[in-house]
Design an enzyme around this catalytic site. Structure first.
Site, short mmCIF file in Angstrom:
data_model
loop_
_atom_site.label_atom_id
_atom_site.label_comp_id
_atom_site.label_asym_id
_atom_site.label_seq_id
_atom_site.Cartn_x
_atom_site.Cartn_y
_atom_site.Cartn_z
N SER A 70 0.82 -1.22 0.00
CA SER A 70 0.00 0.00 0.00
C SER A 70 0.85 1.27 0.00
O SER A 70 0.64 2.18 -0.82
CB SER A 70 -0.95 -0.01 1.20
N TRP A 71 1.87 1.35 0.86
CA TRP A 71 2.65 2.58 0.97
C TRP A 71 3.60 2.72 -0.23
O TRP A 71 3.78 3.82 -0.77
CB TRP A 71 3.40 2.61 2.29
N LYS A 97 9.48 0.64 8.50
CA LYS A 97 9.18 0.87 9.91
C LYS A 97 9.56 -0.37 10.73
O LYS A 97 8.71 -1.16 11.14
CB LYS A 97 7.69 1.19 10.09
N ALA A 113 -1.42 5.24 3.48
CA ALA A 113 -1.39 5.20 2.02
C ALA A 113 -2.78 5.40 1.42
O ALA A 113 -2.93 6.03 0.37
CB ALA A 113 -0.82 3.85 1.57
N LYS A 148 6.44 2.84 17.12
CA LYS A 148 5.04 3.25 17.24
C LYS A 148 4.10 2.09 16.97
O LYS A 148 2.97 2.06 17.50
CB LYS A 148 4.75 4.43 16.32
N ASP A 156 2.94 10.35 13.94
CA ASP A 156 2.76 9.00 13.41
C ASP A 156 2.16 8.08 14.46
O ASP A 156 1.38 7.17 14.14
CB ASP A 156 4.11 8.47 12.92
N ARG A 191 -2.96 -1.61 10.46
CA ARG A 191 -3.07 -3.06 10.68
C ARG A 191 -2.56 -3.45 12.07
O ARG A 191 -3.00 -4.45 12.63
CB ARG A 191 -2.33 -3.81 9.58
#
Length: 353
Positions: free
Chosen positions: A17-18, A112, A146, A197, A250, A261
């Protein structure tokens, strides 16, 4: 017409997605984008229908995007290569890139997580494995789902690189009337905040799954940010980064959104699912699970106390129920909110340490 200051073509590795949203963003700035995907069916759908229905359903992608399963074709002739893959996929991707990387290439990552088994930050791993210098590496962070970026919804990002010129170039490449991009010199802090995060998002999701309210969510996010900052500062980050877009920004987006997710996985765990069931329900990588393991090892290495992370680990890996670990967190010994302030030896005044 193409802006003379922007590159003619760029490469994006990772059609999740991103990665797809970044490719779409760059293509809208009139750059030719080559997008790498492992899955042949995703490549065919992007090239034939300009869609990526698995990761970004109901979104029409820019025609300047060409997808391929060939890494060499992806990076060949691209001065900027964006790495947007799960952290677990990094060793294999980087091993393949070793044959294609060349000295003028700037590598921009939006990963990430940490690279196991040594819990390397991504930038350090790239330097070691691709034999590039730190001036050729940049990182993207900030609250940026995204699903919203690809629909041109207002979003802010932060980019960082040891090279000020590189950071400013990326700012120009990504910025638009719906995407505002800031620079930040603290690439270490942005990497750490982006990885940690997801752990806090898992814990907020668990709280929601247990039926807890806004008080609990606010407490977990606030104390979670304190844990992130403690470890980040110990690893060389600036404390200011954690109050910015890559830190609190974020964190909020990841902890409260249905797009997240990690939040959704935590909620399913709070509702009684096993870890395997909750992860499978997402159909995508849940970075917070791997990050929890890495974070515990780093916390031990740097002698940092991280009770929320330990609680998440107890649920993920020790079979404890979320309700059990809530009780353990709430029954901890009393302490001060600001750990850097302690009572003087006479217990009559505070001093900063």
């Amino acid at each position: 017409m193409l802006d003379d200051q922007l590159p003619n073509r760029v490469a994006v590795i990772g059609a999740g997605s991103w990665g797809t949203a970044i490719a779409h963003t760059l293509a809208k700035k009139n750059m030719e984008v080559t997008l790498w995907a492992r899955n042949e069916s995703i490549v065919n759908e992007i090239n034939q229908s300009k869609c990526n229905s698995k990761y970004l359903p109901n979104c029409l992608l820019h025609p300047n995007i060409h997808a391929t399963t060939s890494l060499q074709e992806t990076v060949d002739g691209s001065p900027y290569v964006f790495l947007v893959v799960p952290s677990a996929a990094m060793p294999q991707i980087v091993a393949s890139l070793q044959s294609f990387a060349y000295s003028p290439m700037t590598i921009v990552h939006a990963i990430k997580g940490f690279i196991q088994p040594n819990e390397d930050r991504v930038s350090l791993y790239l330097q070691k494995k691709l034999a590039v210098n730190e001036q050729q590496i940049a990182v993207i962070g900030g609250p940026s789902h995204a699903e919203e970026v690809v629909r041109s919804m207002p979003t802010t990002l932060v980019v960082s690189s040891p090279s000020k010129n590189t950071a400013h170039k990326l700012q120009d490449m990504l910025m638009s009337n719906y995407l505002r991009v800031y620079t930040n010199p603290d690439w270490i802090g942005i990497e750490i905040a982006g990885a940690l995060k997801n752990i806090i998002a898992l814990s907020v999701g668990m709280a929601v799954g247990l039926g807890f309210g806004d008080n609990a969510k606010a407490a977990i996010m606030t104390r979670g940010l304190a844990e992130i900052a403690r470890l980040g500062i110990a690893m060389g980050a600036s404390p200011l980064t954690f109050s910015g877009l890559a830190g609190v920004g974020d964190l909020i987006a990841t902890c409260i959104s249905e797009h997240s997710r990690n939040f959704r996985t935590g909620r399913l765990l709070g509702q009684g699912m096993t870890l395997k069931q909750a992860v499978e329900a997402q159909g995508m990588v849940v970075e917070g699970v791997r990050a929890t393991e890495a974070c515990l090892r780093l916390a031990s290495q740097y002698h940092i106390e991280m009770p929320i992370t330990e609680a998440v680990a107890a649920v993920l890996f020790e079979g404890k129920q979320p309700k059990q670990v809530v009780s353990l967190l709430m029954d901890r010994d009393k302490t001060t909110e600001m750990e850097e302030w302690v009572l003087s030896s006479e217990n009559t005044s505070w001093r900063f340490v």
